[in-house]
Design an enzyme around this catalytic site. Structure first.
Site, short mmCIF file in Angstrom:
data_model
loop_
_atom_site.label_atom_id
_atom_site.label_comp_id
_atom_site.label_asym_id
_atom_site.label_seq_id
_atom_site.Cartn_x
_atom_site.Cartn_y
_atom_site.Cartn_z
CB VAL A 105 -0.94 -0.01 1.24
CG1 VAL A 105 -1.90 -1.18 1.19
CG2 VAL A 105 -0.14 -0.05 2.55
CG HIS A 133 -3.74 -6.04 0.29
ND1 HIS A 133 -2.63 -6.76 0.67
CD2 HIS A 133 -4.67 -6.97 -0.06
CE1 HIS A 133 -2.88 -8.06 0.57
NE2 HIS A 133 -4.10 -8.21 0.12
CB THR A 205 5.01 -11.94 -0.99
OG1 THR A 205 3.84 -12.08 -0.16
CG2 THR A 205 5.03 -13.04 -2.04
C1 BV8 Z 1 -10.54 -11.66 3.16
C2 BV8 Z 1 -3.28 -3.77 3.99
C3 BV8 Z 1 -12.58 -12.57 3.26
C4 BV8 Z 1 -3.33 -3.14 5.31
C5 BV8 Z 1 -3.13 -6.18 4.32
C6 BV8 Z 1 -6.95 -18.74 7.16
C7 BV8 Z 1 -6.59 -19.23 5.91
C8 BV8 Z 1 -6.68 -18.43 4.78
C9 BV8 Z 1 -7.13 -17.11 4.87
C10 BV8 Z 1 -7.48 -16.65 6.13
C11 BV8 Z 1 -7.40 -17.43 7.27
N1 BV8 Z 1 -7.79 -16.69 8.33
C12 BV8 Z 1 -8.13 -15.44 7.89
C13 BV8 Z 1 -7.97 -15.43 6.56
C14 BV8 Z 1 -8.22 -14.30 5.67
C15 BV8 Z 1 -7.08 -13.29 5.74
C16 BV8 Z 1 -5.72 -13.95 5.64
O1 BV8 Z 1 -5.28 -14.32 4.56
N2 BV8 Z 1 -5.05 -14.08 6.78
C17 BV8 Z 1 -3.73 -14.71 6.79
C18 BV8 Z 1 -2.80 -13.91 7.70
C19 BV8 Z 1 -3.89 -16.15 7.23
N3 BV8 Z 1 -7.29 -12.47 4.58
C20 BV8 Z 1 -8.11 -11.43 4.67
O2 BV8 Z 1 -8.67 -11.08 5.70
C21 BV8 Z 1 -8.38 -10.71 3.37
N4 BV8 Z 1 -9.79 -10.57 3.20
O3 BV8 Z 1 -10.11 -12.78 3.14
O4 BV8 Z 1 -11.82 -11.38 3.18
C22 BV8 Z 1 -13.97 -12.25 3.32
C23 BV8 Z 1 -14.82 -13.20 2.80
C24 BV8 Z 1 -16.13 -12.95 2.86
C25 BV8 Z 1 -16.61 -11.76 3.43
C26 BV8 Z 1 -15.73 -10.81 3.94
C27 BV8 Z 1 -14.40 -11.05 3.88
C28 BV8 Z 1 -7.77 -9.31 3.39
C29 BV8 Z 1 -6.27 -9.42 3.47
C30 BV8 Z 1 -5.65 -8.03 3.31
C31 BV8 Z 1 -5.09 -7.58 4.64
N5 BV8 Z 1 -4.40 -6.29 4.44
N6 BV8 Z 1 -2.53 -5.00 4.13
C32 BV8 Z 1 -1.99 -2.54 5.67
O5 BV8 Z 1 -1.00 -2.76 4.97
O6 BV8 Z 1 -1.98 -1.84 6.68
S1 BV8 Z 1 -2.19 -7.58 4.34
C33 BV8 Z 1 -0.55 -7.25 4.62
O7 BV8 Z 1 0.12 -8.50 4.46
C34 BV8 Z 1 0.12 -6.33 3.62
O8 BV8 Z 1 -0.67 -5.99 2.51
C35 BV8 Z 1 1.29 -7.20 3.14
O9 BV8 Z 1 1.76 -6.84 1.90
C36 BV8 Z 1 0.60 -8.49 3.15
C37 BV8 Z 1 1.36 -9.74 2.91
O10 BV8 Z 1 2.55 -9.68 3.60
P1 BV8 Z 1 3.89 -9.63 2.72
O11 BV8 Z 1 3.74 -8.54 1.69
O12 BV8 Z 1 4.19 -10.97 2.20
O13 BV8 Z 1 4.93 -9.12 3.77
P2 BV8 Z 1 5.71 -10.02 4.85
O14 BV8 Z 1 6.38 -9.10 5.80
O15 BV8 Z 1 4.79 -11.08 5.37
O16 BV8 Z 1 6.83 -10.78 3.99
C38 BV8 Z 1 7.89 -10.04 3.42
C39 BV8 Z 1 8.71 -11.02 2.60
O17 BV8 Z 1 9.75 -10.31 1.94
C40 BV8 Z 1 9.38 -12.10 3.44
O18 BV8 Z 1 9.22 -13.35 2.80
C41 BV8 Z 1 10.87 -11.68 3.44
O19 BV8 Z 1 11.74 -12.81 3.46
C42 BV8 Z 1 10.98 -10.99 2.11
N7 BV8 Z 1 12.02 -9.97 2.02
C43 BV8 Z 1 12.44 -9.10 2.96
N8 BV8 Z 1 13.38 -8.28 2.45
C44 BV8 Z 1 13.53 -8.63 1.15
C45 BV8 Z 1 12.67 -9.70 0.86
N9 BV8 Z 1 12.59 -10.27 -0.36
C46 BV8 Z 1 13.39 -9.77 -1.33
N10 BV8 Z 1 14.25 -8.73 -1.13
C47 BV8 Z 1 14.35 -8.15 0.08
N11 BV8 Z 1 15.22 -7.12 0.26
#
Ligand code: BV8
Ligand code: ZN
Length: 259
Positions: A105, A133, A205
């Site tokens: 975002v 997002h 990611t």
């Molecule tokens: C929905 C905006 C449904 C806000 C964000 C169980 C199973 C499956 C799904 C779910 C579940 N329980 C709940 C859910 C649903 C949930 C979900 O998926 N939860 C997960 C945690 C299990 N999803 C939702 O709620 C979504 N909505 O499902 O609605 C619904 C259905 C019916 C009716 C109503 C609703 C909405 C999800 C959106 C949430 N909002 N962000 C904000 O940013 O403030 S998510 C947030 O996580 C960010 O957007 C972020 O981008 C995203 C994912 O994280 P990553 O981008 O991957 O970041 P992370 O730090 O995790 O990883 C970074 C990576 O980079 C690492 O791997 C690291 O090694 C690597 N890295 C670091 N440095 C480098 C690098 N790589 C390369 N080079 C580098 N230099």
């Protein structure tokens, strides 16, 4: 030093006609934007439930708005890094169809698109990302849905809760919180591009958040190649055809420029 994996990846990218570049917080790490789940990740020092859900906003809008105000201030000091710029230039070189799909975002892909378009004296359109997002720099009215550019104040202290000039409901960041639906038309376009892609490049990611994390799986199921660039293995690494371990800002310029 170009590793064999990166060289192999470069060949596959060169041969591809349609690509999706799917990014997460890791692509912005080298710009100074904190990731979510890394060692100094945001979710290590904050609880998601208290900050990134509609319930949190209903319960304590001031705390949520102050946290987003702090993030807005931090991101406004950051600039696109070589990874964002390599991806934007790649999308604008006109030799293939590239769709950039981001979970971020922070607006850095959009800013990189403007920079690359100016360099190439062309329109930024093909390098503008699908923002699954939402966007930190925009407000959205919690009542009538009206969108506006957010006021990035100096301090993240919220004195007056911001209200919509049209309907007086509270303004909120125009991002998708946990438990909220993503924009259906944006998600449809992202899924379609993933389905048609010869290659899905997955950059920075943890592949944990759905429905976004299904993007590379859609490419794989449709017979496309999934290539992961990350500093460490992730749950996607078992699905990916290739995993290049390295920082996005170092790997992507080698993999994409001139390919
Ligand atoms: C929905 C905006 C449904 C806000 C964000 C169980 C199973 C499956 C799904 C779910 C579940 N329980 C709940 C859910 C649903 C949930 C979900 O998926 N939860 C997960 C945690 C299990 N999803 C939702 O709620 C979504 N909505 O499902 O609605 C619904 C259905 C019916 C009716 C109503 C609703 C909405 C999800 C959106 C949430 N909002 N962000 C904000 O940013 O403030 S998510 C947030 O996580 C960010 O957007 C972020 O981008 C995203 C994912 O994280 P990553 O981008 O991957 O970041 P992370 O730090 O995790 O990883 C970074 C990576 O980079 C690492 O791997 C690291 O090694 C690597 N890295 C670091 N440095 C480098 C690098 N790589 C390369 N080079 C580098 N230099
Ligand atoms: Zn309103």
């Amino acid at each position: 030093m170009v590793t064999d994996e990166a060289a192999r990846a470069r060949e596959l990218v060169s041969a591809a006609r349609r690509l999706v570049v799917f990014t997460g917080a890791g692509v912005s790490a080298e710009s100074g934007v904190p990731t979510f789940r890394g060692a100094d990740g945001l979710w290590k020092s904050h609880r998601v439930e208290e900050l990134a859900t509609p319930e949190a906003f209903a319960r304590d809008p001031r705390t949520v708005l102050e946290w987003y105000g702090w993030r807005r201030g931090l991101v406004s000091e950051c600039s696109p890094n070589p990874a964002h710029l390599a991806i934007a230039r790649f999308a604008l070189d006109g030799r293939r169809r590239v769709t950039i799909v981001t979970q971020n975002v922070d607006g850095l892909h959009r800013r990189a698109a403007m920079t690359a378009a100016a360099e190439l004296a062309t329109q930024p359109g093909p390098a503008e990302p699908l923002e699954l997002h939402g966007a930190l720099h925009r407000d959205r009215c919690s009542g009538c849905g009206r969108r506006s550019e957010a006021v990035v104040g100096g301090s993240a202290v919220v004195r007056e809760l911001p209200r919509c000039p049209a309907c007086d409901a509270l303004l909120r960041p125009d991002v998708v919180w946990f438990g909220e639906m993503l924009d259906a038309s944006v998600l449809k376009r992202a899924f379609e591009s993933a389905h048609e892609a010869d290659v899905c490049l997955v950059v920075g990611t943890s592949a944990l958040v759905y429905p976004a994390a299904s993007i590379p799986q859609i490419t794989a199921r449709a017979g496309g190649i999934v290539m992961e660039i990350n500093v460490e293995a992730t749950p996607l690494s078992d699905v990916a055809d290739h995993t290049v371990i390295g920082a996005a800002g170092a790997v992507l310029p080698i993999m994409l420029e001139g390919s």
